[in-house]
Design an enzyme around this catalytic site. Structure first.
Site, PDB file in Angstrom:
ATOM      1  N   LYS A  42       0.828  -1.199   0.000  1.00 53.00           N
ATOM      2  CA  LYS A  42       0.000   0.000   0.000  1.00 53.00           C
ATOM      3  C   LYS A  42       0.876   1.269   0.000  1.00 53.00           C
ATOM      4  CE  LYS A  42      -3.968  -2.271   2.245  1.00 53.00           C
ATOM      5  NZ  LYS A  42      -4.914  -2.221   3.373  1.00 53.00           N
ATOM      6  N   TYR A  92     -12.003  -2.973  -3.426  1.00 52.81           N
ATOM      7  CA  TYR A  92     -12.604  -2.991  -2.090  1.00 52.81           C
ATOM      8  C   TYR A  92     -14.127  -3.019  -2.137  1.00 52.81           C
ATOM      9  CZ  TYR A  92      -8.039  -2.388   0.104  1.00 52.81           C
ATOM     10  OH  TYR A  92      -6.748  -2.580   0.550  1.00 52.81           O
ATOM     11  N   ASN A  97      -1.782   0.291   7.025  1.00 49.16           N
ATOM     12  CA  ASN A  97      -1.378  -1.064   7.429  1.00 49.16           C
ATOM     13  C   ASN A  97      -0.584  -1.823   6.373  1.00 49.16           C
ATOM     14  OD1 ASN A  97      -3.475  -1.453   5.719  1.00 49.16           O
ATOM     15  ND2 ASN A  97      -4.561  -2.917   7.002  1.00 49.16           N
ATOM     16  N   HIS A 110      -1.951  -5.415   1.410  1.00 52.24           N
ATOM     17  CA  HIS A 110      -3.191  -6.161   1.145  1.00 52.24           C
ATOM     18  C   HIS A 110      -2.824  -7.554   0.670  1.00 52.24           C
ATOM     19  CE1 HIS A 110      -7.138  -7.213  -0.500  1.00 52.24           C
ATOM     20  NE2 HIS A 110      -6.445  -7.755  -1.489  1.00 52.24           N
ATOM     21  N   GLU A 125      -9.423 -10.729  -7.596  1.00 51.02           N
ATOM     22  CA  GLU A 125      -8.499  -9.601  -7.435  1.00 51.02           C
ATOM     23  C   GLU A 125      -7.337  -9.606  -8.434  1.00 51.02           C
ATOM     24  OE1 GLU A 125      -9.205  -9.246  -2.591  1.00 51.02           O
ATOM     25  OE2 GLU A 125      -7.274  -9.934  -3.347  1.00 51.02           O
TER      26      GLU A 125
HETATM   27  P1  IDP Z   1      -7.345  -7.207   5.795  1.00 48.68           P
HETATM   28  O1  IDP Z   1      -6.567  -6.203   4.998  1.00 48.68           O
HETATM   29  O2  IDP Z   1      -6.583  -7.662   7.002  1.00 48.68           O
HETATM   30  O3  IDP Z   1      -7.890  -8.335   4.959  1.00 48.68           O
HETATM   31  P2  IDP Z   1     -10.094  -6.253   5.838  1.00 48.68           P
HETATM   32  O4  IDP Z   1     -11.028  -6.513   6.971  1.00 48.68           O
HETATM   33  O5  IDP Z   1     -10.323  -7.011   4.566  1.00 48.68           O
HETATM   34  O6  IDP Z   1      -8.610  -6.442   6.409  1.00 48.68           O
HETATM   35  O7  IDP Z   1     -10.175  -4.692   5.538  1.00 48.68           O
HETATM   36  C1  IDP Z   1      -9.598  -4.176   4.357  1.00 48.68           C
HETATM   37  C2  IDP Z   1      -8.830  -2.954   4.694  1.00 48.68           C
HETATM   38  O8  IDP Z   1      -9.718  -1.964   5.183  1.00 48.68           O
HETATM   39  C3  IDP Z   1      -7.799  -3.150   5.810  1.00 48.68           C
HETATM   40  O9  IDP Z   1      -6.579  -3.671   5.338  1.00 48.68           O
HETATM   41  C4  IDP Z   1      -7.668  -1.730   6.313  1.00 48.68           C
HETATM   42  O10 IDP Z   1      -6.817  -0.977   5.441  1.00 48.68           O
HETATM   43  C5  IDP Z   1      -9.088  -1.201   6.189  1.00 48.68           C
HETATM   44  N1  IDP Z   1      -9.846  -1.363   7.436  1.00 48.68           N
HETATM   45  C6  IDP Z   1     -10.426  -2.481   7.888  1.00 48.68           C
HETATM   46  N2  IDP Z   1     -11.057  -2.272   9.067  1.00 48.68           N
HETATM   47  C7  IDP Z   1     -10.879  -0.968   9.354  1.00 48.68           C
HETATM   48  C8  IDP Z   1     -11.294  -0.136  10.439  1.00 48.68           C
HETATM   49  O11 IDP Z   1     -11.968  -0.566  11.362  1.00 48.68           O
HETATM   50  N3  IDP Z   1     -10.873   1.166  10.385  1.00 48.68           N
HETATM   51  C9  IDP Z   1     -10.131   1.663   9.365  1.00 48.68           C
HETATM   52  N4  IDP Z   1      -9.736   0.907   8.311  1.00 48.68           N
HETATM   53  C10 IDP Z   1     -10.100  -0.388   8.305  1.00 48.68           C
HETATM   54 MG    MG Z   2      -9.222  -8.268   3.324  1.00 48.49          MG
END
Ligand code: IDP
Ligand code: MG
Length: 156
Positions: free
Chosen positions: A9, A49, A112, A115, A126
């Site tokens: 990212k 997304y 974070n 992905h 994807e």
């Molecule tokens: P993942 O990346 O660990 O699979 P997902 O639940 O698929 O997590 O969520 C996709 C992305 O959305 C996350 O990587 C993060 O960047 C963002 N995200 C998920 N939950 C939150 C939240 O509660 N607050 C802010 N961003 C979030």
């Molecule tokens: Mg995810």
């Protein structure tokens, strides 16, 4: 063998962690079969997304992923999807255990780093968003002979 989409990212690119993160996947024994640097526009972000549309974090997530260049990759290996997810760690750095990419490299609950596809169905959706069929390279690294053992046709 299984393929997974990994996207480094904008924070990973801006923090110059690309080489380090790619190195982790290489060291693990996964095979890099596609790689591309690009800026994700709103349309691609929406497709990437789509499953999160309507959630409270959707808008900030779209802003984050479109905020700067990313590095998209496809990695291949036995159980590549779950192996990569374990290497990434839980979604946010502060919660992720040391030894994982997010646990070792991140502090934020928004930025974070990475992905990774979470299932074969997600990977199948994807990967084509980022790569055409001709951009996924079919080869066997010489060292892979020592990554897996063989039992007949099976890789162990
Ligand atoms: P993942 O990346 O660990 O699979 P997902 O639940 O698929 O997590 O969520 C996709 C992305 O959305 C996350 O990587 C993060 O960047 C963002 N995200 C998920 N939950 C939150 C939240 O509660 N607050 C802010 N961003 C979030
Ligand atoms: Mg995810």
């Amino acid at each position: 063998m299984e393929k997974t989409l990994i996207v480094l990212k904008p924070d990973a690119v801006q923090r110059q962690l690309v080489g380090q993160i790619i190195g982790r996947f290489e060291q693990k024994g996964l095979r890099l079969v596609a790689l591309r640097m690009l800026s994700v526009g709103p349309e691609l972000a929406g497709k990437m997304y789509a499953v999160h549309e309507g959630k409270d974090f959707y808008q900030p997530l779209i802003e984050f992923i479109t905020a700067g260049p990313v590095v998209a990759m496809v990695w291949q290996g036995r159980d590549a999807i779950s192996v990569a997810r374990k290497m990434m760690g839980p979604t946010f750095g502060p919660d992720a255990p040391a030894g994982t990419i997010r646990g070792d490299l991140g502090m934020s609950r928004r930025y974070n780093l990475i992905h990774g596809s979470d299932s074969p169905e997600s990977a199948a959706k994807e990967i084509p968003l980022f790569f055409g069929a001709g951009e996924i390279i079919d080869y066997t690294p010489v060292g892979e002979r020592w990554i897996y053992a063989r039992q007949g046709e099976k890789l162990i």
